[in-house]
Each structure stands twice: as structure tokens, then as C-alpha cells.
Design a protein around this motif. Structure first.
Motif, PDB file in Angstrom:
ATOM      1  N   ILE A  50       1.085  -1.157  -0.223  1.00  0.00           N
ATOM      2  CA  ILE A  50       0.021  -0.073   0.267  1.00  0.00           C
ATOM      3  C   ILE A  50       0.873   1.166   0.214  1.00  0.00           C
ATOM      4  O   ILE A  50       0.101   2.262  -0.324  1.00  0.00           O
ATOM      5  N   PHE A  51       1.891   1.028   1.197  1.00  0.00           N
ATOM      6  CA  PHE A  51       3.065   2.541   0.780  1.00  0.00           C
ATOM      7  C   PHE A  51       3.412   2.236  -0.557  1.00  0.00           C
ATOM      8  O   PHE A  51       3.542   3.756  -0.402  1.00  0.00           O
ATOM      9  N   SER A  52       3.377   2.128  -0.927  1.00  0.00           N
ATOM     10  CA  SER A  52       4.435   2.015  -2.316  1.00  0.00           C
ATOM     11  C   SER A  52       3.124   2.378  -3.800  1.00  0.00           C
ATOM     12  O   SER A  52       3.738   3.015  -4.700  1.00  0.00           O
ATOM     13  N   ARG A  53       1.774   1.635  -3.206  1.00  0.00           N
ATOM     14  CA  ARG A  53       1.379   2.996  -4.384  1.00  0.00           C
ATOM     15  C   ARG A  53       1.001   3.901  -4.208  1.00  0.00           C
ATOM     16  O   ARG A  53       0.929   4.806  -4.701  1.00  0.00           O
ATOM     17  N   VAL A  54       0.828   4.551  -2.708  1.00  0.00           N
ATOM     18  CA  VAL A  54       1.284   5.708  -2.007  1.00  0.00           C
ATOM     19  C   VAL A  54       2.601   6.595  -2.142  1.00  0.00           C
ATOM     20  O   VAL A  54       2.222   7.514  -3.561  1.00  0.00           O
ATOM     21  N   ILE A  55       3.058   6.014  -2.677  1.00  0.00           N
ATOM     22  CA  ILE A  55       4.626   6.760  -3.342  1.00  0.00           C
ATOM     23  C   ILE A  55       4.398   6.985  -4.782  1.00  0.00           C
ATOM     24  O   ILE A  55       4.308   8.046  -5.076  1.00  0.00           O
ATOM     25  N   HIS A  63       0.425   9.070 -13.631  1.00  0.00           N
ATOM     26  CA  HIS A  63      -0.210   8.754 -15.093  1.00  0.00           C
ATOM     27  C   HIS A  63       0.712   7.044 -15.987  1.00  0.00           C
ATOM     28  O   HIS A  63       0.385   6.760 -16.951  1.00  0.00           O
ATOM     29  N   GLU A  64       1.746   7.192 -15.588  1.00  0.00           N
ATOM     30  CA  GLU A  64       2.750   5.791 -16.230  1.00  0.00           C
ATOM     31  C   GLU A  64       2.207   4.227 -15.193  1.00  0.00           C
ATOM     32  O   GLU A  64       1.207   4.669 -14.372  1.00  0.00           O
ATOM     33  N   GLY A  65       2.684   3.692 -15.662  1.00  0.00           N
ATOM     34  CA  GLY A  65       2.186   2.153 -14.781  1.00  0.00           C
ATOM     35  C   GLY A  65       2.936   1.693 -13.681  1.00  0.00           C
ATOM     36  O   GLY A  65       4.246   2.555 -13.563  1.00  0.00           O
ATOM     37  N   PHE A  66       2.200   1.052 -13.344  1.00  0.00           N
ATOM     38  CA  PHE A  66       2.937   0.123 -11.064  1.00  0.00           C
ATOM     39  C   PHE A  66       2.874  -0.986 -12.062  1.00  0.00           C
ATOM     40  O   PHE A  66       1.574  -1.824 -12.266  1.00  0.00           O
ATOM     41  N   ILE A  67       4.090  -1.459 -11.418  1.00  0.00           N
ATOM     42  CA  ILE A  67       3.680  -3.462 -11.188  1.00  0.00           C
ATOM     43  C   ILE A  67       4.469  -3.297 -10.058  1.00  0.00           C
ATOM     44  O   ILE A  67       5.454  -3.160  -9.569  1.00  0.00           O
ATOM     45  N   ALA A  68       3.450  -4.782  -9.400  1.00  0.00           N
ATOM     46  CA  ALA A  68       4.152  -5.319  -7.731  1.00  0.00           C
ATOM     47  C   ALA A  68       4.472  -6.618  -8.199  1.00  0.00           C
ATOM     48  O   ALA A  68       3.743  -7.441  -8.631  1.00  0.00           O
ATOM     49  N   ILE A  69       6.075  -6.605  -8.215  1.00  0.00           N
ATOM     50  CA  ILE A  69       6.637  -8.436  -8.355  1.00  0.00           C
ATOM     51  C   ILE A  69       7.288  -8.709  -6.908  1.00  0.00           C
ATOM     52  O   ILE A  69       7.904  -7.882  -5.920  1.00  0.00           O
ATOM     53  N   ASN A  70       6.716 -10.097  -6.913  1.00  0.00           N
ATOM     54  CA  ASN A  70       6.926 -10.662  -5.598  1.00  0.00           C
ATOM     55  C   ASN A  70       8.931 -11.166  -5.966  1.00  0.00           C
ATOM     56  O   ASN A  70       8.369 -12.615  -6.498  1.00  0.00           O
ATOM     57  N   CYS A  71       9.821 -10.847  -5.829  1.00  0.00           N
ATOM     58  CA  CYS A  71      10.981 -11.712  -6.086  1.00  0.00           C
ATOM     59  C   CYS A  71      11.212 -13.305  -5.650  1.00  0.00           C
ATOM     60  O   CYS A  71      11.143 -14.147  -6.292  1.00  0.00           O
ATOM     61  N   THR A 109       6.999   2.642 -12.941  1.00  0.00           N
ATOM     62  CA  THR A 109       7.289   2.224 -11.149  1.00  0.00           C
ATOM     63  C   THR A 109       7.333   0.978 -10.986  1.00  0.00           C
ATOM     64  O   THR A 109       6.215   0.211 -11.354  1.00  0.00           O
ATOM     65  N   ILE A 110       7.955   0.219 -10.600  1.00  0.00           N
ATOM     66  CA  ILE A 110       8.023  -1.097 -10.519  1.00  0.00           C
ATOM     67  C   ILE A 110       8.435  -1.302  -8.502  1.00  0.00           C
ATOM     68  O   ILE A 110       9.620  -0.830  -8.239  1.00  0.00           O
ATOM     69  N   PHE A 111       7.323  -2.048  -8.069  1.00  0.00           N
ATOM     70  CA  PHE A 111       7.466  -2.589  -6.720  1.00  0.00           C
ATOM     71  C   PHE A 111       8.334  -4.350  -6.668  1.00  0.00           C
ATOM     72  O   PHE A 111       7.841  -4.855  -6.750  1.00  0.00           O
TER      73      PHE A 111
END
Length: 433
Positions: A50-55, A63-71, A109-111
Motif C-alpha cells: 500500500i505504501f508503494s502505491r501511495v508513493i 500516469h505511467e504504469g505500476f507493477i508489484a513483483i514478488n521476487c 514504477t516497479i515495486f
């Protein structure tokens, strides 16, 4: 900033009023407008994504893409292909070329969640992206560029992984440009019931049920539980109670019957071998109190014996109360010294004439004073030693003494007390030490 934090909480459904939570949100909002790398640390289930989405949502890249990746969920053999892409025929099964996440989400952004699980080989490629924005697809020798903001998160101690050789030190410092520490739920006691009410209301609204209510004793059970699974575990408990409980007003007895794990406590204890009888916290404190009482009674008996044997009279009971031991001396050492100087089985006729010790100096010769029976009774009645049996006060004193002994080094103090360093940090915060 306080109004902005409140708006962020409402927008993302973040519930809590703990200072540590607000501080983490404040840091996230301040760093959002930059391209600096962020490392979010905290136990599993505290809400790092959630904090990564806030940032991201409050940054120029929103307005660009965002993706969360579990390494940790990507196999070691394919993680380089997933992140950086591959060329046709680069490995068995590579029927065509493929873009990786760093190429697909260029400008966004890549999380990278669970960054501590990333293989060392992949860490080298990630370090190059952080330093120059360059990467190479698997099976290619063509250098490509990307402009991606990286937010990483972990629930392990990366410094320890660096020391063990499991994580690159240079990558750690690149990622840790701005650290954000999220507190575990057990350090947010005042937020536990608020979160429970929110989950219970959401469940009731979704399935058209009457929301749960908790009595005061049931609420205390929730707040005293350690919540190793943090917010995720609390939500599961709220959902289970909402569907399994026939009564919508739950007291402590009913809550313990349905959720017996809430009876677990994590009090500090003396560390010992497996199967050994460890002393619990209450037993340790009572042992200290009884030892102190024994020392005081022994000292008082010895003083009375000296007074009676030598026909001495003390000047005043209040003056006796105000006497202090010499600096650096302990009760046990004073008793030992007095026993050496005043051996047992002595009589007034055979006892040498010892000079008075540790009494205020007088201008003239020392004259012993004979106590009358009334004065002696008054002295006896005034010598009442009241014991402090407050567990919290004695626990605070023990922790404070351990910190003084080890000159503020908390790890050594925790080892001396026989508790974990994390438990010591929580006690220090609780007592304001």
C-alpha cells in the motif's frame, strides 16, 4: 501535512493513529515527488505494498504504469527473463523474443517485494539499472536503457544478509536511499480495535449481516495478543468471527473459545536449553523482591543485636532512616564487613571497644546513650520496611539497571535479562526509558 496524511488514509483505507504510522506516511509523501529509491522494511502483513502505491500515485509518474513483483515467487532460473526480457532461442522454450518488466514499464514504477529473496546474479543486473539505467536482455549483447523508479520492500534484515554474503552491499545502499520502517501491529495497540471494527463492518456490509460488537474484556484480549501475522491475521480473525459467531455481541469468554490462540502471551523469560524449566517473568520479579527483603531483615537484625549487646542508644529514628550506605557499597558487602568485625557469640564484657563507624563526627568524645524501654519500642515501631510489589515498577528498574550496566547497549542488556532484543525495545518504549 497532517491534513494531507488524513486524506491519504481515507483514500487508501489506511486505519491507525499511531505516531510511527503517521511518520512513515509523512516520509512516503515527501519522497514521492522525487525519483529516489525507497526501501520499505517491516514484518509480513504490515501493508508494505500500500505504501508503494501511495508513493507512485503521488509522484510525477502517476500516469505511467505500476507493477508489484514478488521476487521470492519467481524461480531463480527465470527471474532474469521476467525482469529484463530475453531473445529468441536464449534458452530452451524461448520460442520468441520477450520484453521484460523494466522495458515494459519504462517511465513508470516497479515495486520489488521481498527483495531479500532476489538471487545474487540478478542483483548485479539490478545494480546496473540503478546506477546507469542500462540493462541487457537474456541472450542478447545489445544494451538498452530504461527510466524506471524502483521501490523495494523486505521483511528480513538486509544488513545481516549482507554480512552473510547473501545480498550485495552496494545494492543495499543504492536501494536504501530513503528508508521507511513500518511498525508491526503489536506496537500499534491503539489501532487494533479500530482495524477490527473496520474489517467486521466491511464483512457485514458485503454479506448483509449485522456487524460484530466486542465487550471490553474481549477487546483487551485482541489488544494483548502479539499478532505475528499482523494486519492480515487480524482480518482473518474478524472474518472468521463474523461468519462463525451466532451472537453479534462477543465477550471475552466466547472470544477465547472460538480463537484459543488469543490466549498466547510472549513475556520475556530466562533462555535455557530445550525442555528446561525456565523462570517466568513473574517468578523472576518475586525472587528479586524476596532476596531484597531477606537482605533488609538480616541487616535490621544485625543492627538490633549490636544495639542490644552493647547497650547503645541510637540518636533518633528519623536520623536512622536518613542514613545512606557509602557510595559503591552494597547491602551484602556491609553485612559481610560487619559480621567480620563483630563475630557471633560475643558478650558485652568480652567485646572490644570498637570506634563508631559511618556516623557524623562530633566535637567531643563519643558517649553511648542508653535507650529506655519506651524509646526502644518507638524505634522498633518506626522500623517498618514496606515492599514495592508492583511488577511494572520492578521490571522497569531491572531494565534500567541492565542498560546502565551495559552503558546503553541494548543487545547486551537483552542478553543479560534473558529476553529478545525486540522485546527489550518494546519495554523501553513502554516505560519511556
Amino acid at each position: 501535512m497532517a491534513d494531507q496524511i488524513q486524506r491519504i488514509k481515507q483514500r487508501y483505507g489506511i486505519i491507525g493513529r499511531t505516531e510511527a504510522l503517521d511518520r512513515a506516511l509523512d516520509t512516503a509523501l515527501r519522497v514521492a515527488s522525487t525519483d529516489l529509491s525507497v526501501l520499505i522494511t517491516g514484518e509480513s502483513g504490515v501493508g508494505k505494498e500500500i505504501f508503494s502505491r501511495v508513493i507512485h500515485d503521488n509522484s510525477p509518474r502517476k500516469h505511467e504504469g505500476f507493477i508489484a513483483i514478488n521476487c521470492g515467487a519467481i524461480p531463480e532460473g527465470t527471474i532474469n527473463s521476467e525482469l529484463f526480457g530475453h531473445e529468441k532461442g536464449a534458452f530452451t522454450g524461448a520460442a520468441g523474443e520477450r520484453k521484460g518488466y523494466f522495458e515494459t514499464y519504462d517511465g513508470g514504477t516497479i515495486f520489488l517485494d521481498e527483495i531479500g529473496e532476489m538471487p545474487l546474479n540478478t542483483q548485479t543486473f539490478l545494480l546496473r539499472i540503478l546506477e546507469s539505467g542500462e540493462f541487457v536482455r537474456v541472450g542478447s549483447n545489445k544494451v538498452q536503457r530504461t527510466s524506471v523508479r524502483i521501490i523495494a520492500a523486505t521483511n528480513v534484515n538486509l544488513r545481516e544478509n549482507v554480512q552473510k554474503g547473501k545480498f550485495r552491499e552496494d545494492l543495499y545502499f543504492r536501494l536504501n536511499t530513503v528508508p521507511i520502517q513500518l511498525p508491526p501491529l503489536r506496537e500499534r495497540r491503539e489501532d487494533i480495535y479500530l482495524l477490527f471494527r473496520r474489517f467486521a463492518l466491511d464483512f457485514a456490509e458485503k454479506y448483509r449481516l449485522e456487524p460484530l460488537e466486542l465487550t471490553q474484556d474481549a477487546r483487551q484480549l485482541l489488544e494483548n495478543y502479539s499478532w505475528p501475522g499482523n494486519i492480515r491475521e487480524l482480518k482473518n480473525v474478524a472474518d472468521q468471527l463474523s461468519i462463525l459467531s451466532e451472537e453479534r455481541n462477543i465477550d471475552g469468554v466466547a472470544l477465547q473459545r472460538k480463537m484459543p490462540q488469543l490466549n498466547q502471551r510472549h513475556l520475556p523469560s530466562i533462555a535455557g536449553p530445550s525442555g528446561a524449566d525456565g523462570l517466568q517473568e513473574r517468578e523472576i520479579l518475586y525472587k528479586v523482591l524476596f532476596d531484597m527483603k531477606k537482605d533488609l531483615n538480616d541487616l535490621k537484625s544485625l543492627v538490633f543485636e549490636l544495639i542490644s549487646t552493647n547497650n547503645l542508644e541510637m540518636p533518633d529514628a528519623q536520623q536512622m532512616k536518613n542514613l545512606r550506605l557509602p557510595e559503591g557499597s552494597s547491602t551484602a558487602s556491609v553485612i559481610q564487613r560487619m559480621e567480620e568485625e563483630y563475630p557471633e557469640s560475643h558478650t558485652p564484657s568480652s567485646q572490644p571497644n570498637y570506634p563508631p563507624r559511618n556516623f557524623p563526627e562530633t566535637d567531643g568524645d563519643y558517649e553511648p546513650i542508653i535507650l529506655s524501654n519506651n524509646q526502644r519500642r518507638q524505634y522498633d515501631e518506626s522500623e517498618i520496611v514496606e515492599e514495592n510489589l508492583s511488577l511494572e515498577d520492578n521490571e522497569r528498574q531491572l531494565i534500567n539497571k541492565a542498560l546502565e550496566k551495559h552503558q546503553g547497549h541494548r543487545r547486551e542488556a537483552a542478553l543479560d535479562l534473558g529476553i529478545s532484543e525486540r522485546t527489550l525495545y518494546r519495554k523501553i518504549e513502554k516505560y519511556g526509558l
